[in-house]
Design a protein around this motif. Structure first.
Motif, mmCIF file in Angstrom:
data_model
loop_
_atom_site.group_PDB
_atom_site.id
_atom_site.type_symbol
_atom_site.label_atom_id
_atom_site.label_comp_id
_atom_site.label_asym_id
_atom_site.label_seq_id
_atom_site.Cartn_x
_atom_site.Cartn_y
_atom_site.Cartn_z
ATOM 1 N N PHE A 77 74.822 -43.321 98.778
ATOM 2 C CA PHE A 77 76.112 -43.043 99.403
ATOM 3 C C PHE A 77 77.192 -43.991 98.884
ATOM 4 C CE2 PHE A 77 73.702 -40.994 102.926
ATOM 5 C CZ PHE A 77 74.290 -39.764 102.786
ATOM 6 N N ILE A 78 77.349 -44.060 97.616
ATOM 7 C CA ILE A 78 78.352 -44.956 97.048
ATOM 8 C C ILE A 78 79.759 -44.473 97.402
ATOM 9 C CG2 ILE A 78 79.279 -45.870 94.884
ATOM 10 C CD1 ILE A 78 76.420 -45.592 93.758
ATOM 11 N N PHE A 79 79.968 -43.153 97.347
ATOM 12 C CA PHE A 79 81.299 -42.593 97.556
ATOM 13 C C PHE A 79 81.531 -42.115 98.991
ATOM 14 C CE2 PHE A 79 80.081 -41.805 93.134
ATOM 15 C CZ PHE A 79 81.050 -42.564 92.510
ATOM 16 N N ALA A 80 80.546 -42.295 99.872
ATOM 17 C CA ALA A 80 80.653 -41.765 101.231
ATOM 18 C C ALA A 80 81.405 -42.733 102.137
ATOM 19 C CB ALA A 80 79.264 -41.497 101.787
ATOM 20 N N SER A 81 81.897 -42.193 103.224
ATOM 21 C CA SER A 81 82.612 -43.017 104.202
ATOM 22 C C SER A 81 81.607 -43.842 105.004
ATOM 23 C CB SER A 81 83.428 -42.129 105.136
ATOM 24 O OG SER A 81 82.559 -41.344 105.929
ATOM 25 N N ASP A 125 63.471 -32.847 102.308
ATOM 26 C CA ASP A 125 64.051 -33.985 101.606
ATOM 27 C C ASP A 125 64.730 -33.542 100.312
ATOM 28 O OD1 ASP A 125 64.552 -36.803 101.390
ATOM 29 O OD2 ASP A 125 63.081 -36.837 99.768
ATOM 30 N N ASN A 126 64.125 -32.585 99.609
ATOM 31 C CA ASN A 126 64.765 -32.052 98.397
ATOM 32 C C ASN A 126 66.094 -31.385 98.728
ATOM 33 O OD1 ASN A 126 62.713 -32.953 96.739
ATOM 34 N ND2 ASN A 126 61.607 -31.017 96.783
ATOM 35 N N ASP A 127 66.123 -30.646 99.840
ATOM 36 C CA ASP A 127 67.390 -30.044 100.277
ATOM 37 C C ASP A 127 68.418 -31.125 100.592
ATOM 38 O OD1 ASP A 127 66.265 -27.541 100.019
ATOM 39 O OD2 ASP A 127 65.823 -27.320 102.155
ATOM 40 N N TYR A 128 67.966 -32.187 101.219
ATOM 41 C CA TYR A 128 68.853 -33.291 101.578
ATOM 42 C C TYR A 128 69.417 -33.959 100.318
ATOM 43 C CZ TYR A 128 70.529 -37.500 103.907
ATOM 44 O OH TYR A 128 71.311 -38.510 104.373
ATOM 45 N N GLN A 129 68.584 -34.114 99.306
ATOM 46 C CA GLN A 129 69.050 -34.713 98.055
ATOM 47 C C GLN A 129 70.117 -33.837 97.392
ATOM 48 O OE1 GLN A 129 68.373 -37.785 97.219
ATOM 49 N NE2 GLN A 129 67.073 -37.897 99.034
ATOM 50 N N LYS A 130 69.973 -32.532 97.513
ATOM 51 C CA LYS A 130 71.004 -31.630 96.978
ATOM 52 C C LYS A 130 72.323 -31.828 97.732
ATOM 53 C CE LYS A 130 67.727 -28.087 95.560
ATOM 54 N NZ LYS A 130 67.183 -26.761 95.857
ATOM 55 N N ILE A 131 72.233 -32.003 99.045
ATOM 56 C CA ILE A 131 73.440 -32.246 99.849
ATOM 57 C C ILE A 131 74.101 -33.552 99.416
ATOM 58 C CG2 ILE A 131 74.276 -32.730 102.189
ATOM 59 C CD1 ILE A 131 72.026 -30.826 103.191
ATOM 60 N N ILE A 132 73.296 -34.575 99.179
ATOM 61 C CA ILE A 132 73.827 -35.871 98.759
ATOM 62 C C ILE A 132 74.535 -35.743 97.406
ATOM 63 C CG2 ILE A 132 73.223 -38.250 98.139
ATOM 64 C CD1 ILE A 132 73.039 -37.453 101.156
ATOM 65 N N LYS A 133 73.938 -34.985 96.500
ATOM 66 C CA LYS A 133 74.581 -34.776 95.197
ATOM 67 C C LYS A 133 75.899 -34.037 95.366
ATOM 68 C CE LYS A 133 70.389 -34.786 92.431
ATOM 69 N NZ LYS A 133 69.442 -33.982 91.666
ATOM 70 N N GLU A 134 75.911 -33.114 96.309
ATOM 71 C CA GLU A 134 77.141 -32.366 96.582
ATOM 72 C C GLU A 134 78.233 -33.302 97.109
ATOM 73 O OE1 GLU A 134 79.351 -28.878 96.557
ATOM 74 O OE2 GLU A 134 77.273 -29.117 95.897
ATOM 75 N N ILE A 135 77.854 -34.239 97.962
ATOM 76 C CA ILE A 135 78.819 -35.221 98.466
ATOM 77 C C ILE A 135 79.338 -36.087 97.325
ATOM 78 C CG2 ILE A 135 79.068 -37.297 99.906
ATOM 79 C CD1 ILE A 135 77.247 -35.978 101.953
ATOM 80 N N ALA A 136 78.449 -36.476 96.430
ATOM 81 C CA ALA A 136 78.851 -37.340 95.319
ATOM 82 C C ALA A 136 79.792 -36.618 94.357
ATOM 83 C CB ALA A 136 77.624 -37.846 94.572
ATOM 84 N N THR A 137 79.553 -35.326 94.131
ATOM 85 C CA THR A 137 80.390 -34.609 93.167
ATOM 86 C C THR A 137 81.680 -34.085 93.786
ATOM 87 O OG1 THR A 137 79.144 -32.571 93.569
ATOM 88 C CG2 THR A 137 78.465 -33.930 91.698
#
Length: 181
Positions: A77-81, A125-137
């Motif tokens: 979560f580098i770019f997250a609030s 967890d794989n679905d969650y990682q996709k969500i995290i990538k979506e937040i990052a991009t």
């Protein structure tokens, strides 16, 4: 330089008739090995323990790389609030606690249930990682944050349901065992 090449050529022509160019018999290797065995010099056998040790070292290295790779996921979560980071950390602690409870319940009777639950957790967890990538991009928006929280809540409720099912199964087994006594 030319003189050295001439002397080499002269040597080759001088000893050309003395070269051994006869083909070896078909069973030459077998005869050679039998002579070695008769003289007491044994052929070195391949040491399988060395191969197994190398393979085991590779397995350990790969395992450690996967371990450290999963540990690196905590800083995603580098770019997250700060609110998103706090939400993630709270839910992650709850999920880890539920997974720990699940591992404590491991027994031969419910091993298949736990294995299936862990497989389902990998999918979530794989679905969650996709969500995290979506937040990052794409950054944070309400839909992505809702999907993230929904995934975390689903994982917690799923683990709680599995634990409830395991406890019910254990209680049923205990009752059946008491009736047979």
């Amino acid at each position: 330089m030319q003189n050295k090449e001439d002397t080499l050529d002269q040597l080759f022509t001088k000893f050309e008739s003395e070269w051994d160019v006869v083909a070896l018999p078909h069973d030459h290797q077998n005869r050679f090995i039998s002579k070695l065995e008769n003289t007491g010099i044994k052929r070195k056998k391949r040491n399988w323990y060395t191969s197994i040790a190398i393979a085991a070292s590779l397995v350990v290295m790969f395992s450690l790389s996967f371990f450290f790779k999963t540990e690196a996921k905590t800083n995603h979560f580098i770019f997250a609030s700060t609110e998103t980071k706090q939400t993630d950390s709270i839910f992650t602690v709850l999920i880890k606690n539920e997974l720990h409870k699940l591992q404590e319940k491991k027994s031969p009777h419910n091993q298949k249930i736990i294995a299936d639950a862990l497989q389902q957790m990998k999918i979530l967890d794989n679905d969650y990682q996709k969500i995290i990538k979506e937040i990052a991009t794409n950054g944070e928006n309400k839909q992505i944050i809702y999907a993230m929280i929904s995934n975390l809540q689903t994982r917690i409720s799923f683990l709680q349901n599995v634990l409830t099912q395991i406890e019910a199964t254990e209680q049923l087994n205990t009752q059946n065992d008491e009736k047979t006594l």
